[in-house]
Motif scaffolding. Structure first.
Motif, PDB file in Angstrom:
ATOM      1  N   ARG A  25       0.831  -1.209   0.000  1.00 52.00           N
ATOM      2  CA  ARG A  25       0.000   0.000   0.000  1.00 52.00           C
ATOM      3  C   ARG A  25       0.860   1.251   0.000  1.00 52.00           C
ATOM      4  O   ARG A  25       0.595   2.208  -0.726  1.00 52.00           O
ATOM      5  CB  ARG A  25      -0.932   0.008   1.213  1.00 52.00           C
ATOM      6  CG  ARG A  25      -2.025  -1.030   1.168  1.00 52.00           C
ATOM      7  CD  ARG A  25      -3.110  -0.732   2.196  1.00 52.00           C
ATOM      8  NE  ARG A  25      -2.635  -0.781   3.571  1.00 52.00           N
ATOM      9  CZ  ARG A  25      -2.646  -1.869   4.319  1.00 52.00           C
ATOM     10  NH1 ARG A  25      -3.093  -3.016   3.813  1.00 52.00           N
ATOM     11  NH2 ARG A  25      -2.225  -1.835   5.574  1.00 52.00           N
ATOM     12  N   ARG A  26       1.896   1.239   0.817  1.00 55.82           N
ATOM     13  CA  ARG A  26       2.749   2.415   0.911  1.00 55.82           C
ATOM     14  C   ARG A  26       3.568   2.627  -0.359  1.00 55.82           C
ATOM     15  O   ARG A  26       3.740   3.753  -0.817  1.00 55.82           O
ATOM     16  CB  ARG A  26       3.670   2.306   2.117  1.00 55.82           C
ATOM     17  CG  ARG A  26       2.929   2.460   3.434  1.00 55.82           C
ATOM     18  CD  ARG A  26       3.838   2.277   4.626  1.00 55.82           C
ATOM     19  NE  ARG A  26       3.099   2.452   5.863  1.00 55.82           N
ATOM     20  CZ  ARG A  26       2.851   3.613   6.430  1.00 55.82           C
ATOM     21  NH1 ARG A  26       3.291   4.720   5.850  1.00 55.82           N
ATOM     22  NH2 ARG A  26       2.171   3.700   7.553  1.00 55.82           N
ATOM     23  N   ARG A  29       1.192   3.854  -2.818  1.00 54.86           N
ATOM     24  CA  ARG A  29       0.409   4.963  -2.284  1.00 54.86           C
ATOM     25  C   ARG A  29      -1.081   4.775  -2.588  1.00 54.86           C
ATOM     26  O   ARG A  29      -1.747   5.637  -3.154  1.00 54.86           O
ATOM     27  CB  ARG A  29       0.916   6.314  -2.805  1.00 54.86           C
ATOM     28  CG  ARG A  29       2.292   6.685  -2.264  1.00 54.86           C
ATOM     29  CD  ARG A  29       2.555   8.176  -2.392  1.00 54.86           C
ATOM     30  NE  ARG A  29       1.568   8.995  -1.709  1.00 54.86           N
ATOM     31  CZ  ARG A  29       1.522   9.212  -0.384  1.00 54.86           C
ATOM     32  NH1 ARG A  29       2.410   8.638   0.410  1.00 54.86           N
ATOM     33  NH2 ARG A  29       0.591   9.992   0.129  1.00 54.86           N
ATOM     34  N   LYS A  30      -1.585   3.612  -2.160  1.00 55.65           N
ATOM     35  CA  LYS A  30      -2.992   3.296  -2.353  1.00 55.65           C
ATOM     36  C   LYS A  30      -3.587   2.776  -1.041  1.00 55.65           C
ATOM     37  O   LYS A  30      -2.879   2.197  -0.208  1.00 55.65           O
ATOM     38  CB  LYS A  30      -3.172   2.248  -3.447  1.00 55.65           C
ATOM     39  CG  LYS A  30      -2.794   2.766  -4.832  1.00 55.65           C
ATOM     40  CD  LYS A  30      -2.842   1.664  -5.870  1.00 55.65           C
ATOM     41  CE  LYS A  30      -2.359   2.179  -7.220  1.00 55.65           C
ATOM     42  NZ  LYS A  30      -2.275   1.086  -8.231  1.00 55.65           N
ATOM     43  N   LEU A  31      -4.871   3.007  -0.861  1.00 58.25           N
ATOM     44  CA  LEU A  31      -5.590   2.484   0.288  1.00 58.25           C
ATOM     45  C   LEU A  31      -6.903   1.880  -0.186  1.00 58.25           C
ATOM     46  O   LEU A  31      -7.355   2.145  -1.298  1.00 58.25           O
ATOM     47  CB  LEU A  31      -5.817   3.576   1.337  1.00 58.25           C
ATOM     48  CG  LEU A  31      -6.552   4.866   0.921  1.00 58.25           C
ATOM     49  CD1 LEU A  31      -8.062   4.687   0.902  1.00 58.25           C
ATOM     50  CD2 LEU A  31      -6.178   6.006   1.867  1.00 58.25           C
ATOM     51  N   ILE A 100      -3.704   7.352  -1.861  1.00 59.82           N
ATOM     52  CA  ILE A 100      -3.494   7.981  -0.558  1.00 59.82           C
ATOM     53  C   ILE A 100      -3.426   9.490  -0.753  1.00 59.82           C
ATOM     54  O   ILE A 100      -2.693   9.977  -1.621  1.00 59.82           O
ATOM     55  CB  ILE A 100      -2.209   7.453   0.089  1.00 59.82           C
ATOM     56  CG1 ILE A 100      -2.397   5.986   0.517  1.00 59.82           C
ATOM     57  CG2 ILE A 100      -1.804   8.307   1.287  1.00 59.82           C
ATOM     58  CD1 ILE A 100      -1.154   5.336   1.088  1.00 59.82           C
ATOM     59  N   ASP A 147      -0.196   1.236  11.295  1.00 61.50           N
ATOM     60  CA  ASP A 147      -0.484   1.617   9.915  1.00 61.50           C
ATOM     61  C   ASP A 147      -1.750   2.478   9.847  1.00 61.50           C
ATOM     62  O   ASP A 147      -2.850   2.005  10.117  1.00 61.50           O
ATOM     63  CB  ASP A 147      -0.655   0.356   9.060  1.00 61.50           C
ATOM     64  CG  ASP A 147      -0.929   0.670   7.602  1.00 61.50           C
ATOM     65  OD1 ASP A 147      -0.741   1.837   7.184  1.00 61.50           O
ATOM     66  OD2 ASP A 147      -1.345  -0.249   6.874  1.00 61.50           O
ATOM     67  N   TYR A 149      -3.218   3.517   7.314  1.00 60.55           N
ATOM     68  CA  TYR A 149      -4.055   3.191   6.163  1.00 60.55           C
ATOM     69  C   TYR A 149      -4.557   1.752   6.179  1.00 60.55           C
ATOM     70  O   TYR A 149      -5.007   1.231   5.155  1.00 60.55           O
ATOM     71  CB  TYR A 149      -3.290   3.466   4.863  1.00 60.55           C
ATOM     72  CG  TYR A 149      -2.883   4.920   4.752  1.00 60.55           C
ATOM     73  CD1 TYR A 149      -3.845   5.914   4.613  1.00 60.55           C
ATOM     74  CD2 TYR A 149      -1.540   5.300   4.825  1.00 60.55           C
ATOM     75  CE1 TYR A 149      -3.486   7.248   4.531  1.00 60.55           C
ATOM     76  CE2 TYR A 149      -1.174   6.632   4.749  1.00 60.55           C
ATOM     77  CZ  TYR A 149      -2.155   7.604   4.605  1.00 60.55           C
ATOM     78  OH  TYR A 149      -1.798   8.930   4.535  1.00 60.55           O
ATOM     79  N   SER A 150      -4.510   1.105   7.325  1.00 60.33           N
ATOM     80  CA  SER A 150      -5.107  -0.239   7.436  1.00 60.33           C
ATOM     81  C   SER A 150      -6.620  -0.125   7.403  1.00 60.33           C
ATOM     82  O   SER A 150      -7.199   0.937   7.689  1.00 60.33           O
ATOM     83  CB  SER A 150      -4.675  -0.907   8.749  1.00 60.33           C
ATOM     84  OG  SER A 150      -5.327  -0.310   9.860  1.00 60.33           O
ATOM     85  N   LEU A 154      -9.004   2.935   8.881  1.00 64.63           N
ATOM     86  CA  LEU A 154      -9.862   3.684   7.963  1.00 64.63           C
ATOM     87  C   LEU A 154     -11.320   3.628   8.393  1.00 64.63           C
ATOM     88  O   LEU A 154     -12.037   4.629   8.357  1.00 64.63           O
ATOM     89  CB  LEU A 154      -9.699   3.142   6.544  1.00 64.63           C
ATOM     90  CG  LEU A 154      -8.360   3.456   5.865  1.00 64.63           C
ATOM     91  CD1 LEU A 154      -8.130   2.534   4.677  1.00 64.63           C
ATOM     92  CD2 LEU A 154      -8.316   4.911   5.424  1.00 64.63           C
ATOM     93  N   HIS A 161      -9.464  10.570   7.127  1.00 69.86           N
ATOM     94  CA  HIS A 161      -8.256  10.554   6.296  1.00 69.86           C
ATOM     95  C   HIS A 161      -8.360  11.501   5.107  1.00 69.86           C
ATOM     96  O   HIS A 161      -7.332  11.901   4.541  1.00 69.86           O
ATOM     97  CB  HIS A 161      -7.979   9.139   5.789  1.00 69.86           C
ATOM     98  CG  HIS A 161      -7.592   8.166   6.861  1.00 69.86           C
ATOM     99  ND1 HIS A 161      -8.482   7.682   7.795  1.00 69.86           N
ATOM    100  CD2 HIS A 161      -6.393   7.569   7.136  1.00 69.86           C
ATOM    101  CE1 HIS A 161      -7.857   6.834   8.596  1.00 69.86           C
ATOM    102  NE2 HIS A 161      -6.603   6.749   8.221  1.00 69.86           N
TER     103      HIS A 161
END
Length: 268
Positions: A25-26, A29-31, A100, A147, A149-150, A154, A161
Motif C-alpha cells: 500500500r505504501r 500509495r494506495k488504500l 493515498i 499503519d 491506512y489499514s 480507515l 483521512h
C-alpha cells in the motif's frame, strides 16, 4: 459483463494483496475503502478512486455513478469474491482502491496533533475522527505508530483521512515544525489539568502510546504536561477517549474566543 468469480483474476489478486500488505500500500500509495458511506465521503472530499469491485445486487448505484463520472474502473464481482478480498466478517457491497491523499499543509498551523507510537488501529482511527471534528489542522504521526491506512484504522476514522491532513515525520522534523507552537503532552500523573491550559493560542498536543505513555523524545519536546482529573478509584482513560475530551475543550475555548472577539465594537 458477468460478475468476476475467480480469485485468480489479476485485479482481484492485486486488491487482495493491497488489503493484506501494508508495504505494498505504501509503495503504491494506495488504500482500500469498504462500503458506500466511506467511498461517497472520500469522493465528496476529492478522493481519487482507481478501481472498485462491487456486488451488482447490493451496491449503491448512486455511488457507482459517482465513481464512473470520475473515470474509475468498475468491476462487478460475486459475493464470494467480496468475502475473499474484504478484511471484514460481513463485507459491504463495494470496495474501492483510492490513492493515498497528498495533504496540503497550511503554514503556519495553529492546532496540531502529534501521535506518539499509537499502536491500536481502532484507537488511531478514532483519534483522527475526533481531531477532524474538533478543528485540528494537522495530524503528525511520530515513529512507532501503527499503519494509518489499514482497513481497521480507515473504518474507525470514518472519512477523517480525507478531511484532515495526515503526515508521518521523525522527531527532529516534528521539533522543527513545532518551533513556534506551545507543545503540550498528556500524562496521567501530570499536575496541570487540561482545563487550566489556554488553548486559544497556537499549540501542538502529543498523545502517548496506550501501554507505555510518552516516549523520551515526546517528553523532551513538550513544554507542559497535562492530565485529565479523574475520580480516585478510576483507571486512566483510553487514549482515544482522552483525545476527544482534550481536543473538544480546546475547540470550546477557540470558539468562545472567536465569538468574544466578534462581539467587540470599535469606538471612535
Amino acid at each position: 459483463m458477468d460478475p468476476i468469480s475467480s480469485t485468480q483474476n489479476k485485479r482481484v489478486r492485486h486488491v487482495k494483496a493491497l488489503v493484506n500488505r501494508a508495504r505494498l500500500r505504501r509503495s503504491e500509495r494506495k488504500l482500500i475503502l469498504e462500503g458506500d458511506r466511506l467511498i461517497a465521503d472520500a469522493l465528496a472530499r476529492g478522493g481519487a478512486a482507481e478501481l472498485a469491485l462491487y456486488s451488482p445486487q447490493r451496491a449503491d448505484y448512486g455511488v457507482i455513478a459517482q465513481l464512473q463520472e470520475r473515470g474509475c474502473t468498475l468491476l462487478p464481482v460475486t459475493e464470494s469474491i467480496l468475502r475473499h478480498v474484504s478484511d471484514t466478517q460481513q463485507p459491504p457491497g463495494i470496495l474501492g482502491v483510492f490513492h493515498i491523499p497528498k495533504p496540503s499543509i497550511s503554514q503556519p498551523c495553529q492546532r496540531v496533533l502529534i501521535l506518539d507510537a499509537i499502536s491500536e488501529p481502532g484507537n488511531l482511527g478514532t483519534i483522527l475522527r475526533s481531531a477532524s471534528a474538533a478543528g485540528v489542522e494537522l495530524a503528525i504521526l511520530a515513529p512507532g505508530c501503527c499503519d494509518v491506512y489499514s482497513g481497521k484504522t480507515l473504518r474507525a476514522g470514518m472519512g477523517a483521512h480525507f478531511r484532515l491532513p495526515i503526515v508521518e515525520a521523525s522527531w527532529q522534523e516534528i521539533a522543527d515544525f513545532c518551533r513556534e507552537l506551545q507543545v503540550f503532552a498528556t500524562r496521567a500523573a501530570a499536575d496541570c489539568a487540561y482545563t487550566s491550559v489556554d488553548w486559544t493560542g497556537d499549540w501542538a498536543l502529543i498523545l502517548g502510546n496506550e501501554a507505555h505513555g510518552l516516549s523520551q523524545a515526546a517528553r523532551k519536546l513538550a513544554a507542559c504536561e497535562i492530565a485529565i482529573p479523574m475520580a480516585q478509584s478510576s483507571e486512566s482513560l483510553n487514549v482515544a477517549s482522552a483525545a476527544a475530551v482534550i481536543l473538544f475543550e480546546a475547540q470550546r475555548q477557540h470558539l468562545h474566543s472567536d465569538s468574544t472577539l466578534a462581539g467587540l465594537s470599535v469606538v471612535d
